[in-house]
Design a protein around this motif. Structure first.
Motif, PDB file in Angstrom:
ATOM      1  N   THR A  54      -8.067 103.260 -20.442  1.00  0.00           N
ATOM      2  CA  THR A  54      -8.096 101.914 -21.221  1.00  0.00           C
ATOM      3  C   THR A  54      -6.768 101.674 -21.814  1.00  0.00           C
ATOM      4  N   PRO A  55      -6.467 100.426 -21.971  1.00  0.00           N
ATOM      5  CA  PRO A  55      -5.227 100.105 -22.528  1.00  0.00           C
ATOM      6  C   PRO A  55      -5.550 100.132 -24.045  1.00  0.00           C
ATOM      7  N   VAL A  56      -4.580 100.912 -24.723  1.00  0.00           N
ATOM      8  CA  VAL A  56      -4.665 101.113 -26.181  1.00  0.00           C
ATOM      9  C   VAL A  56      -3.842 100.068 -26.947  1.00  0.00           C
ATOM     10  N   LYS A  57      -4.345  99.388 -27.874  1.00  0.00           N
ATOM     11  CA  LYS A  57      -3.592  98.456 -28.697  1.00  0.00           C
ATOM     12  C   LYS A  57      -2.795  99.424 -29.531  1.00  0.00           C
ATOM     13  N   LYS A  58      -1.537  98.731 -29.693  1.00  0.00           N
ATOM     14  CA  LYS A  58      -0.679  99.352 -30.747  1.00  0.00           C
ATOM     15  C   LYS A  58       0.128  98.235 -31.303  1.00  0.00           C
ATOM     16  N   GLU A  59       0.539  98.546 -32.608  1.00  0.00           N
ATOM     17  CA  GLU A  59       1.405  97.658 -33.383  1.00  0.00           C
ATOM     18  C   GLU A  59       2.860  97.532 -32.678  1.00  0.00           C
ATOM     19  N   SER A  60       3.483  96.312 -32.507  1.00  0.00           N
ATOM     20  CA  SER A  60       4.650  96.118 -31.839  1.00  0.00           C
ATOM     21  C   SER A  60       6.006  96.836 -32.731  1.00  0.00           C
ATOM     22  N   SER A  61       6.698  97.681 -32.051  1.00  0.00           N
ATOM     23  CA  SER A  61       7.780  98.211 -32.619  1.00  0.00           C
ATOM     24  C   SER A  61       8.651  97.244 -33.359  1.00  0.00           C
ATOM     25  N   SER A  62       8.991  96.074 -32.511  1.00  0.00           N
ATOM     26  CA  SER A  62       9.837  95.230 -32.632  1.00  0.00           C
ATOM     27  C   SER A  62       9.443  94.341 -33.912  1.00  0.00           C
ATOM     28  N   ALA A  63       8.105  94.182 -34.110  1.00  0.00           N
ATOM     29  CA  ALA A  63       7.490  93.543 -35.107  1.00  0.00           C
ATOM     30  C   ALA A  63       7.717  94.303 -36.404  1.00  0.00           C
ATOM     31  N   SER A  64       7.589  95.531 -36.485  1.00  0.00           N
ATOM     32  CA  SER A  64       7.673  96.585 -37.410  1.00  0.00           C
ATOM     33  C   SER A  64       9.147  96.861 -37.882  1.00  0.00           C
ATOM     34  N   GLY A  65       9.826  96.636 -36.994  1.00  0.00           N
ATOM     35  CA  GLY A  65      11.455  96.672 -37.298  1.00  0.00           C
ATOM     36  C   GLY A  65      11.844  95.508 -37.944  1.00  0.00           C
ATOM     37  N   ALA A  66      11.430  94.242 -37.524  1.00  0.00           N
ATOM     38  CA  ALA A  66      11.501  92.945 -38.237  1.00  0.00           C
ATOM     39  C   ALA A  66      11.105  92.884 -39.708  1.00  0.00           C
ATOM     40  N   PHE A  67       9.783  93.562 -39.837  1.00  0.00           N
ATOM     41  CA  PHE A  67       9.183  93.582 -41.133  1.00  0.00           C
ATOM     42  C   PHE A  67      10.048  94.471 -42.033  1.00  0.00           C
ATOM     43  N   ALA A  68      10.705  95.529 -41.593  1.00  0.00           N
ATOM     44  CA  ALA A  68      11.555  96.324 -42.399  1.00  0.00           C
ATOM     45  C   ALA A  68      12.735  95.845 -42.738  1.00  0.00           C
ATOM     46  N   THR A  69      13.340  95.083 -41.711  1.00  0.00           N
ATOM     47  CA  THR A  69      14.498  94.402 -41.751  1.00  0.00           C
ATOM     48  C   THR A  69      14.649  93.400 -42.533  1.00  0.00           C
ATOM     49  N   LEU A  70      13.418  92.548 -43.005  1.00  0.00           N
ATOM     50  CA  LEU A  70      13.545  91.604 -43.917  1.00  0.00           C
ATOM     51  C   LEU A  70      13.011  91.950 -45.474  1.00  0.00           C
ATOM     52  N   THR A  71      12.186  93.289 -45.254  1.00  0.00           N
ATOM     53  CA  THR A  71      11.758  93.656 -46.516  1.00  0.00           C
ATOM     54  C   THR A  71      12.901  94.322 -47.396  1.00  0.00           C
ATOM     55  N   ILE A  72      13.578  94.983 -46.833  1.00  0.00           N
ATOM     56  CA  ILE A  72      14.719  95.792 -47.437  1.00  0.00           C
ATOM     57  C   ILE A  72      15.763  94.871 -48.192  1.00  0.00           C
ATOM     58  N   PRO A  73      16.269  93.955 -47.651  1.00  0.00           N
ATOM     59  CA  PRO A  73      17.300  92.913 -48.430  1.00  0.00           C
ATOM     60  C   PRO A  73      16.528  92.192 -49.337  1.00  0.00           C
ATOM     61  N   LEU A  74      14.973  91.717 -49.078  1.00  0.00           N
ATOM     62  CA  LEU A  74      14.574  90.969 -49.888  1.00  0.00           C
ATOM     63  C   LEU A  74      14.001  91.618 -51.170  1.00  0.00           C
ATOM     64  N   CYS A  75      13.981  93.019 -51.001  1.00  0.00           N
ATOM     65  CA  CYS A  75      13.491  93.987 -52.299  1.00  0.00           C
ATOM     66  C   CYS A  75      14.573  94.059 -53.082  1.00  0.00           C
ATOM     67  N   LEU A  76      16.088  93.945 -52.366  1.00  0.00           N
ATOM     68  CA  LEU A  76      17.235  94.194 -53.204  1.00  0.00           C
ATOM     69  C   LEU A  76      17.349  92.926 -54.126  1.00  0.00           C
ATOM     70  N   VAL A  77      17.129  91.645 -53.248  1.00  0.00           N
ATOM     71  CA  VAL A  77      17.452  90.560 -54.158  1.00  0.00           C
ATOM     72  C   VAL A  77      16.491  90.241 -55.059  1.00  0.00           C
ATOM     73  N   VAL A  78      15.234  90.549 -55.148  1.00  0.00           N
ATOM     74  CA  VAL A  78      14.211  90.511 -56.229  1.00  0.00           C
ATOM     75  C   VAL A  78      14.599  91.498 -57.259  1.00  0.00           C
ATOM     76  N   ALA A  79      15.190  92.677 -56.928  1.00  0.00           N
ATOM     77  CA  ALA A  79      15.313  93.350 -57.995  1.00  0.00           C
ATOM     78  C   ALA A  79      16.606  93.100 -58.857  1.00  0.00           C
ATOM     79  N   VAL A  80      17.505  92.327 -58.162  1.00  0.00           N
ATOM     80  CA  VAL A  80      18.607  91.920 -59.000  1.00  0.00           C
ATOM     81  C   VAL A  80      18.394  90.559 -59.630  1.00  0.00           C
ATOM     82  N   LEU A  81      17.390  89.885 -59.269  1.00  0.00           N
ATOM     83  CA  LEU A  81      16.954  88.716 -60.237  1.00  0.00           C
ATOM     84  C   LEU A  81      16.205  89.135 -61.197  1.00  0.00           C
ATOM     85  N   ILE A  82      15.509  90.208 -61.167  1.00  0.00           N
ATOM     86  CA  ILE A  82      14.611  90.864 -62.340  1.00  0.00           C
ATOM     87  C   ILE A  82      15.530  91.253 -63.259  1.00  0.00           C
ATOM     88  N   PHE A  83      16.620  92.130 -62.743  1.00  0.00           N
ATOM     89  CA  PHE A  83      17.615  92.545 -63.586  1.00  0.00           C
ATOM     90  C   PHE A  83      18.290  91.783 -64.267  1.00  0.00           C
TER      91      PHE A  83
END
Length: 277
Positions: A10-39
């Protein structure tokens, strides 16, 4: 003698590694920008200082944290990353668990297997959904295929079912561990960055003490405060990261155990019901 098939049926559904990588790539700089703005705009707002001047002493906790210096927004970004990735893992692991309680699902499947009702076990998988149900359903489908297989003996059929479950698990479970390495890394980085801020603050404090004449007490206190604020933020971030990492690894271990337990029941049921055939 024919070899036992090894590919999952049975083909098993799994989360796309590229999608997960894109999420991490966007999240890390976004968190840094938000933290600087809060500061800058929240912690550094003039209302948190005496006379509305950031050069003066802070009047509340916001201004005190802002006095921690440039390392503070970096540590804050780590904390934001822990929060964001933790929420993302809660969603993914929740979907993998399925629509109902995993322990109850395992008991129902085992009960159906013990009574020889494979169709009922399949129906439970359809109702449960998620990673655990997907893997078990793959094993049940292989169970049916092996019942109709004429070219293999019982041991080979049992091995084929076992391999199918193992390979389906190998395809399904890695998605649950994605981004956990980031949380684990933040455990160390949070402490080390806090220590860096501590060292910078203490360097400033000793530089003040080394100045000729009587040391500036206000400046000395500011540097010591900077060191302690960074220490507290770094330790706090690491503590949250450790807790969340352990929570998720515990949840993943529970799902893995449920798959192993039910998979063993499928293999044993097949072996017991076909040993004389």
């Amino acid at each position: 003698m024919a070899n036992a098939p090894t590919k999952p049926t049975t083909p098993v559904k799994k989360e796309s590694s590229s999608a997960s990588g894109a999420f991490a790539t966007l999240t890390i700089p976004l968190c840094l920008v938000v933290a600087v703005l809060i500061f800058i705009f929240i912690l550094g707002h003039p209302s948190h200082y005496k006379g509305g001047d950031p050069a003066n002493d802070p009047t509340d906790i916001y201004g005190t944290v802002h006095k921690g210096g440039v390392i503070v927004p970096l540590i804050m970004s780590y904390l934001l990353m822990v929060i964001v990735f933790s929420l993302e893992r809660f969603v993914v692991i929740g979907k993998a668990s399925g629509t109902g309680n995993v322990d109850a699902f395992v008991r129902k499947v085992q009960s159906s297997l013990n009574s020889g009702n494979i169709d009922a076990a399949n129906a439970e998988c359809d109702k449960q959904k998620g990673s655990v149900a997907n893997v078990i359903k793959s094993g049940l489908k292989k169970y049916r295929e092996m019942e109709a297989e004429q070219n293999l003996d019982v041991d080979q059929k049992t091995l084929a079912i076992q391999k199918d479950i193992e390979e389906a698990t190998a395809l399904e479970m890695p998605m649950l561990e994605q981004n956990l390495t980031i949380i684990a890394t933040l455990v160390s980085i949070g402490t080390l960055t806090g220590l860096l801020g501590t060292v910078i603050g203490m360097i400033g404090a000793f530089a003040t003490l080394a100045a000729s004449g009587a040391p500036n007490q206000a400046e000395l206190s500011s540097h010591i405060s900077e060191a302690l604020i960074n220490t507290a933020l770094g330790i706090g971030t690491s503590a949250v990261s450790i807790v969340m990492y352990n929570v998720f690894t515990s949840k993943i271990d529970k799902l893995t155990y449920a798959i192993d337990e039910t998979g063993f029941s499928i293999v044993q049921t097949f072996a017991a019901s076909h040993k004389n055939k």
